[in-house]
Design a protein around this motif. Structure first.
Motif, mmCIF file in Angstrom:
data_model
loop_
_atom_site.group_PDB
_atom_site.id
_atom_site.type_symbol
_atom_site.label_atom_id
_atom_site.label_comp_id
_atom_site.label_asym_id
_atom_site.label_seq_id
_atom_site.Cartn_x
_atom_site.Cartn_y
_atom_site.Cartn_z
ATOM 1 N N ILE A 114 0.967 -1.060 -0.128
ATOM 2 C CA ILE A 114 0.218 -0.273 -0.226
ATOM 3 C C ILE A 114 0.093 0.921 -0.085
ATOM 4 C CG2 ILE A 114 -1.559 1.290 0.931
ATOM 5 C CD1 ILE A 114 -2.379 -1.445 2.424
ATOM 6 N N ASP A 115 2.304 1.378 0.896
ATOM 7 C CA ASP A 115 3.175 2.712 0.781
ATOM 8 C C ASP A 115 3.784 2.944 -0.342
ATOM 9 O OD1 ASP A 115 2.200 2.535 3.332
ATOM 10 O OD2 ASP A 115 3.307 2.031 4.548
ATOM 11 N N ARG A 116 3.880 1.886 -0.875
ATOM 12 C CA ARG A 116 4.569 1.378 -2.008
ATOM 13 C C ARG A 116 3.649 1.412 -3.814
ATOM 14 N NH1 ARG A 116 9.920 0.841 -1.376
ATOM 15 N NH2 ARG A 116 10.284 -0.386 -3.362
ATOM 16 N N PHE A 117 3.180 1.912 -3.019
ATOM 17 C CA PHE A 117 1.605 1.613 -5.170
ATOM 18 C C PHE A 117 1.884 2.615 -5.304
ATOM 19 C CE2 PHE A 117 -2.444 0.932 -6.562
ATOM 20 C CZ PHE A 117 -2.428 0.134 -7.215
ATOM 21 N N PHE A 118 2.680 3.683 -5.170
ATOM 22 C CA PHE A 118 2.393 5.121 -6.273
ATOM 23 C C PHE A 118 4.226 5.360 -6.490
ATOM 24 C CE2 PHE A 118 -1.501 6.044 -4.039
ATOM 25 C CZ PHE A 118 -2.765 5.262 -5.767
ATOM 26 N N LEU A 119 4.603 4.334 -6.909
ATOM 27 C CA LEU A 119 6.176 5.288 -7.242
ATOM 28 C C LEU A 119 6.033 5.667 -8.037
ATOM 29 C CD1 LEU A 119 7.515 1.980 -5.937
ATOM 30 C CD2 LEU A 119 7.768 3.727 -4.637
ATOM 31 N N PRO A 120 7.156 6.827 -8.465
ATOM 32 C CA PRO A 120 7.786 7.307 -9.345
ATOM 33 C C PRO A 120 8.008 6.795 -10.638
ATOM 34 C CG PRO A 120 8.430 8.755 -7.589
ATOM 35 C CD PRO A 120 8.176 6.900 -6.936
ATOM 36 N N ALA A 121 8.989 5.869 -10.592
ATOM 37 C CA ALA A 121 9.031 4.607 -11.671
ATOM 38 C C ALA A 121 7.568 4.452 -11.989
ATOM 39 C CB ALA A 121 9.395 3.403 -10.960
ATOM 40 N N GLN A 122 6.410 3.943 -11.794
ATOM 41 C CA GLN A 122 5.144 3.558 -11.776
ATOM 42 C C GLN A 122 4.820 4.197 -13.565
ATOM 43 O OE1 GLN A 122 4.827 1.729 -7.927
ATOM 44 N NE2 GLN A 122 2.926 1.250 -9.052
ATOM 45 N N PHE A 123 5.652 5.307 -13.540
ATOM 46 C CA PHE A 123 4.681 6.203 -14.446
ATOM 47 C C PHE A 123 5.838 6.138 -15.915
ATOM 48 C CE2 PHE A 123 3.055 7.702 -10.394
ATOM 49 C CZ PHE A 123 1.468 8.013 -10.586
ATOM 50 N N HIS A 124 4.735 6.295 -16.404
ATOM 51 C CA HIS A 124 5.541 6.116 -18.077
ATOM 52 C C HIS A 124 5.486 7.129 -18.890
ATOM 53 C CE1 HIS A 124 7.235 2.403 -17.511
ATOM 54 N NE2 HIS A 124 5.696 2.132 -15.980
ATOM 55 N N THR A 125 5.965 7.707 -19.789
ATOM 56 C CA THR A 125 6.080 8.573 -20.995
ATOM 57 C C THR A 125 6.501 8.197 -22.228
ATOM 58 O OG1 THR A 125 5.037 10.972 -19.228
ATOM 59 C CG2 THR A 125 5.728 11.402 -21.620
ATOM 60 N N PRO A 126 5.731 8.307 -23.184
ATOM 61 C CA PRO A 126 4.592 8.235 -23.480
ATOM 62 C C PRO A 126 3.879 7.565 -22.817
ATOM 63 C CG PRO A 126 6.120 7.434 -25.016
ATOM 64 C CD PRO A 126 6.771 7.482 -24.810
ATOM 65 N N ALA A 127 2.899 7.452 -22.959
ATOM 66 C CA ALA A 127 1.435 6.298 -22.742
ATOM 67 C C ALA A 127 1.461 5.167 -23.454
ATOM 68 C CB ALA A 127 0.758 6.754 -22.446
#
Length: 213
Positions: free
Chosen positions: A142-155
């Protein structure tokens, strides 16, 4: 003569001293009922200002939040939130939501406790895990659910073939997204190996799945 008068007065005195119980009892009963009714009618309204409030979030066990651009690549960020509720860490459910800068929820998914715990098997040193180990793992997920590495560009990569998305992405949406190099996607793990990826589609004006096979 005096004796005669005395005998005549005795019945009259007896009548004056006697108590007509039936008449008096009824009068007293009606009066008592009226007094009780009046007393009840004038009772003050109960004071409930100090009544203990009931919280709808009393079963919330853990919350993870992150502000990150998603529905737009610049400007105000979207709000990512994972709220885990239930009687205990091993018996709860997590609600994953993405809310845009205008306050509109643009994505919602419910994740069960097994969805968050399943990947623990890859970290276990033995055939089983203790309850404490399982709880620790779920809380860490839960605490690590939104790590920066999980966001990608481009989609969506410009040369990505549409058939790699199966039936989750239609041709028009895929074609529009692959022309947007600044589109942002978010990836998260569900279960043991089920990696999900979602992004905002300006064409459809909604969040869509860009999970690859």
């Amino acid at each position: 003569m005096h004796i005669t008068r005395l005998f005549l007065l005795l019945p009259l005195l007896a009548a004056c001293n006697s108590t007509p119980s039936a008449v008096n009892d009824g009068s007293f009963s009606k009066m008592a009922d009226r007094q009780a009714s009046d007393a009840t009618a004038t009772l003050p309204v109960p004071d409930t200002t100090h009544t203990k409030a009931v919280s709808a979030l009393s079963d919330t066990l853990r919350v993870a939040r992150l502000a990150h651009n998603f529905s737009r690549h610049k400007g105000p960020a979207d709000k990512f939130q994972l709220v885990f509720r239930g009687p205990s860490i091993l018996e709860g459910t997590a609600e994953f939501t993405i809310t845009d800068p205008d306050g509109q929820v643009i994505f919602r998914e419910m994740l069960t406790e097994p969805d968050l715990e399943a990947a623990l098997v890859y970290e276990m040193k033995g055939p089983t895990a203790t309850r404490a180990e399982r709880e620790t793992y779920v809380l860490r997920r839960i605490d690590r659910f939104f790590l920066p590495a999980q966001f990608h560009t481009p989609a969506v990569e410009r040369n990505a073939p549409i058939d790699s998305f199966g039936e989750k992405l239609d041709a028009a949406t895929w074609d529009d997204l692959r022309k947007r190099p600044d589109a942002i996607s978010f990836e998260y793990l569900k279960g043991k190996e089920d990696r999900q990826r979602v992004t905002w589609s300006p064409l459809k004006k909604q969040t869509v799945s860009v999970t690859r096979y």
